[in-house]
Design a protein around this motif. Structure first.
Motif, PDB file in Angstrom:
ATOM      1  N   ALA A 204      14.476   2.074  -5.376  1.00  0.00           N
ATOM      2  CA  ALA A 204      14.227   0.810  -4.560  1.00  0.00           C
ATOM      3  C   ALA A 204      13.626   1.415  -3.394  1.00  0.00           C
ATOM      4  CB  ALA A 204      15.878   0.451  -4.084  1.00  0.00           C
ATOM      5  N   GLU A 205      13.716   2.687  -2.710  1.00  0.00           N
ATOM      6  CA  GLU A 205      12.808   3.390  -1.677  1.00  0.00           C
ATOM      7  C   GLU A 205      11.756   3.336  -2.165  1.00  0.00           C
ATOM      8  OE1 GLU A 205      13.026   7.065   1.262  1.00  0.00           O
ATOM      9  OE2 GLU A 205      14.779   6.710  -0.072  1.00  0.00           O
ATOM     10  N   LEU A 206      11.333   3.915  -3.376  1.00  0.00           N
ATOM     11  CA  LEU A 206      10.001   4.142  -3.755  1.00  0.00           C
ATOM     12  C   LEU A 206       9.393   2.841  -3.783  1.00  0.00           C
ATOM     13  CD1 LEU A 206       8.019   6.029  -5.271  1.00  0.00           C
ATOM     14  CD2 LEU A 206       9.233   5.630  -7.319  1.00  0.00           C
ATOM     15  N   GLU A 207       9.930   1.769  -4.590  1.00  0.00           N
ATOM     16  CA  GLU A 207       9.332   0.550  -4.632  1.00  0.00           C
ATOM     17  C   GLU A 207       8.665   0.173  -3.118  1.00  0.00           C
ATOM     18  OE1 GLU A 207       9.883  -3.957  -6.479  1.00  0.00           O
ATOM     19  OE2 GLU A 207      11.835  -2.591  -5.862  1.00  0.00           O
ATOM     20  N   GLY A 208       9.742   0.101  -2.371  1.00  0.00           N
ATOM     21  CA  GLY A 208       9.284  -0.256  -0.971  1.00  0.00           C
ATOM     22  C   GLY A 208       8.109   0.615  -0.362  1.00  0.00           C
ATOM     23  N   ASN A 209       8.080   2.079  -0.564  1.00  0.00           N
ATOM     24  CA  ASN A 209       6.989   2.648  -0.172  1.00  0.00           C
ATOM     25  C   ASN A 209       5.811   2.199  -0.934  1.00  0.00           C
ATOM     26  OD1 ASN A 209       8.520   4.265   1.506  1.00  0.00           O
ATOM     27  ND2 ASN A 209       8.924   5.740   0.169  1.00  0.00           N
ATOM     28  N   ILE A 210       5.761   1.906  -2.041  1.00  0.00           N
ATOM     29  CA  ILE A 210       4.596   1.698  -2.769  1.00  0.00           C
ATOM     30  C   ILE A 210       3.927   0.385  -2.172  1.00  0.00           C
ATOM     31  CG2 ILE A 210       3.588   1.161  -5.274  1.00  0.00           C
ATOM     32  CD1 ILE A 210       5.268   3.425  -6.214  1.00  0.00           C
ATOM     33  N   LYS A 211       4.812  -0.648  -2.198  1.00  0.00           N
ATOM     34  CA  LYS A 211       4.620  -1.875  -1.721  1.00  0.00           C
ATOM     35  C   LYS A 211       3.838  -2.003  -0.203  1.00  0.00           C
ATOM     36  CE  LYS A 211       7.450  -4.656  -4.340  1.00  0.00           C
ATOM     37  NZ  LYS A 211       8.496  -5.883  -4.549  1.00  0.00           N
ATOM     38  N   SER A 212       4.268  -0.849   0.523  1.00  0.00           N
ATOM     39  CA  SER A 212       3.632  -1.007   1.874  1.00  0.00           C
ATOM     40  C   SER A 212       2.325  -0.214   2.117  1.00  0.00           C
ATOM     41  CB  SER A 212       4.743   0.055   2.927  1.00  0.00           C
ATOM     42  OG  SER A 212       4.661   1.258   2.540  1.00  0.00           O
ATOM     43  N   ILE A 213       1.683   0.361   1.078  1.00  0.00           N
ATOM     44  CA  ILE A 213       0.552   1.068   1.153  1.00  0.00           C
ATOM     45  C   ILE A 213      -0.485   0.006   0.687  1.00  0.00           C
ATOM     46  CG2 ILE A 213       1.404   3.539   0.791  1.00  0.00           C
ATOM     47  CD1 ILE A 213       0.354   3.258  -2.248  1.00  0.00           C
ATOM     48  N   ASN A 214      -1.628   0.543   1.448  1.00  0.00           N
ATOM     49  CA  ASN A 214      -3.009  -0.773   1.010  1.00  0.00           C
ATOM     50  C   ASN A 214      -3.209  -0.596  -0.316  1.00  0.00           C
ATOM     51  OD1 ASN A 214      -5.122   1.152   0.690  1.00  0.00           O
ATOM     52  ND2 ASN A 214      -4.695   1.758   2.562  1.00  0.00           N
ATOM     53  N   PRO A 215      -4.174  -1.768  -0.747  1.00  0.00           N
ATOM     54  CA  PRO A 215      -4.529  -1.758  -1.903  1.00  0.00           C
ATOM     55  C   PRO A 215      -5.412  -0.637  -2.613  1.00  0.00           C
ATOM     56  CG  PRO A 215      -4.757  -3.867  -1.235  1.00  0.00           C
ATOM     57  CD  PRO A 215      -4.318  -2.781   0.056  1.00  0.00           C
ATOM     58  N   ASN A 216      -6.281  -0.155  -1.869  1.00  0.00           N
ATOM     59  CA  ASN A 216      -6.868   0.920  -2.240  1.00  0.00           C
ATOM     60  C   ASN A 216      -6.220   2.281  -2.615  1.00  0.00           C
ATOM     61  OD1 ASN A 216      -9.701   1.994  -3.091  1.00  0.00           O
ATOM     62  ND2 ASN A 216      -9.521   3.398  -1.317  1.00  0.00           N
ATOM     63  N   ASP A 217      -5.034   2.549  -1.859  1.00  0.00           N
ATOM     64  CA  ASP A 217      -4.392   3.657  -1.948  1.00  0.00           C
ATOM     65  C   ASP A 217      -3.462   3.700  -2.997  1.00  0.00           C
ATOM     66  OD1 ASP A 217      -5.561   5.123   0.006  1.00  0.00           O
ATOM     67  OD2 ASP A 217      -4.038   4.606   1.604  1.00  0.00           O
ATOM     68  N   ARG A 218      -3.233   2.193  -3.291  1.00  0.00           N
ATOM     69  CA  ARG A 218      -2.268   1.921  -4.392  1.00  0.00           C
ATOM     70  C   ARG A 218      -2.969   2.141  -5.697  1.00  0.00           C
ATOM     71  NH1 ARG A 218       0.680  -3.934  -3.979  1.00  0.00           N
ATOM     72  NH2 ARG A 218       0.814  -2.743  -2.207  1.00  0.00           N
ATOM     73  N   LYS A 219      -4.423   1.783  -5.791  1.00  0.00           N
ATOM     74  CA  LYS A 219      -5.236   1.874  -7.149  1.00  0.00           C
ATOM     75  C   LYS A 219      -5.229   3.323  -7.332  1.00  0.00           C
ATOM     76  CE  LYS A 219      -9.723   1.219  -8.645  1.00  0.00           C
ATOM     77  NZ  LYS A 219     -11.222   0.732  -8.099  1.00  0.00           N
ATOM     78  N   ASN A 220      -5.407   4.295  -6.332  1.00  0.00           N
ATOM     79  CA  ASN A 220      -5.460   5.593  -6.455  1.00  0.00           C
ATOM     80  C   ASN A 220      -4.237   6.313  -7.036  1.00  0.00           C
ATOM     81  OD1 ASN A 220      -8.296   5.689  -5.540  1.00  0.00           O
ATOM     82  ND2 ASN A 220      -7.717   6.146  -3.399  1.00  0.00           N
ATOM     83  N   LEU A 221      -3.312   5.801  -6.389  1.00  0.00           N
ATOM     84  CA  LEU A 221      -1.868   6.169  -7.080  1.00  0.00           C
ATOM     85  C   LEU A 221      -1.636   5.954  -8.441  1.00  0.00           C
ATOM     86  CD1 LEU A 221       0.894   7.628  -6.403  1.00  0.00           C
ATOM     87  CD2 LEU A 221       1.660   5.386  -5.697  1.00  0.00           C
ATOM     88  N   LYS A 222      -2.030   4.648  -8.824  1.00  0.00           N
ATOM     89  CA  LYS A 222      -1.899   4.176 -10.276  1.00  0.00           C
ATOM     90  C   LYS A 222      -2.868   5.267 -11.019  1.00  0.00           C
ATOM     91  CE  LYS A 222      -2.537   0.339 -13.216  1.00  0.00           C
ATOM     92  NZ  LYS A 222      -3.106  -0.809 -13.290  1.00  0.00           N
ATOM     93  N   LEU A 223      -4.206   5.493 -10.601  1.00  0.00           N
ATOM     94  CA  LEU A 223      -4.911   6.526 -11.395  1.00  0.00           C
ATOM     95  C   LEU A 223      -4.334   7.871 -11.588  1.00  0.00           C
ATOM     96  CD1 LEU A 223      -8.352   5.384 -10.091  1.00  0.00           C
ATOM     97  CD2 LEU A 223      -7.491   4.847 -12.281  1.00  0.00           C
ATOM     98  N   PHE A 224      -3.686   8.353 -10.757  1.00  0.00           N
ATOM     99  CA  PHE A 224      -2.912   9.512 -10.808  1.00  0.00           C
ATOM    100  C   PHE A 224      -1.815   9.635 -11.364  1.00  0.00           C
ATOM    101  CE2 PHE A 224       0.016  12.675  -8.863  1.00  0.00           C
ATOM    102  CZ  PHE A 224      -0.692  13.714  -8.741  1.00  0.00           C
ATOM    103  N   CYS A 225      -0.935   8.522 -11.525  1.00  0.00           N
ATOM    104  CA  CYS A 225       0.281   8.399 -12.492  1.00  0.00           C
ATOM    105  C   CYS A 225      -0.163   8.324 -13.816  1.00  0.00           C
ATOM    106  CB  CYS A 225       1.023   7.169 -11.984  1.00  0.00           C
ATOM    107  SG  CYS A 225       1.870   7.225 -10.258  1.00  0.00           S
ATOM    108  N   GLU A 226      -1.578   7.526 -14.088  1.00  0.00           N
ATOM    109  CA  GLU A 226      -1.888   7.189 -15.451  1.00  0.00           C
ATOM    110  C   GLU A 226      -2.447   8.803 -16.004  1.00  0.00           C
ATOM    111  OE1 GLU A 226      -4.942   4.178 -14.803  1.00  0.00           O
ATOM    112  OE2 GLU A 226      -3.377   2.720 -15.195  1.00  0.00           O
ATOM    113  N   ASN A 227      -2.860   9.467 -15.129  1.00  0.00           N
ATOM    114  CA  ASN A 227      -3.328  10.835 -15.706  1.00  0.00           C
ATOM    115  C   ASN A 227      -2.139  11.733 -16.136  1.00  0.00           C
ATOM    116  OD1 ASN A 227      -6.001  11.092 -15.947  1.00  0.00           O
ATOM    117  ND2 ASN A 227      -6.218  10.367 -13.685  1.00  0.00           N
ATOM    118  N   ILE A 228      -1.258  11.629 -15.266  1.00  0.00           N
ATOM    119  CA  ILE A 228       0.039  12.409 -15.596  1.00  0.00           C
ATOM    120  C   ILE A 228       0.426  11.872 -16.964  1.00  0.00           C
ATOM    121  CG2 ILE A 228       2.324  12.786 -14.790  1.00  0.00           C
ATOM    122  CD1 ILE A 228       1.774  12.516 -11.806  1.00  0.00           C
ATOM    123  N   ILE A 229       0.908  10.528 -17.047  1.00  0.00           N
ATOM    124  CA  ILE A 229       1.233  10.119 -18.389  1.00  0.00           C
ATOM    125  C   ILE A 229       0.366  10.598 -19.488  1.00  0.00           C
ATOM    126  CG2 ILE A 229       1.682   8.174 -19.717  1.00  0.00           C
ATOM    127  CD1 ILE A 229       2.473   6.580 -16.949  1.00  0.00           C
TER     128      ILE A 229
END
Length: 66
Positions: free
Chosen positions: A35-60
């Protein structure tokens, strides 16, 4: 035994990613953490969220490569 945590730093040595691979969570701890992680992700700007998604996709992708 393997790694217990992964820590990554930027070129200036500033920590930007740290994860404990062997946490000791109860079921409630996990619910609160996600729940805390979800709130933190929702609070970041769209560009940073996109970068986070790319980082996570690379980890996967790395995890899927045997």
């Amino acid at each position: 035994m393997g790694l217990k945590k992964i820590s990554l730093s930027d070129s200036k040595g500033k920590l930007f990613f740290n994860i404990n691979l062997k946490p000791n969570f109860s079921f409630l701890d996990k619910q609160i953490m996600f729940a805390e992680l979800e709130g933190n992700i929702k609070s970041i700007n769209p560009n940073d969220r996109k970068n986070l998604k790319l980082f996570c996709e690379n980890i996967i992708k790395f995890c899927d490569n045997d």
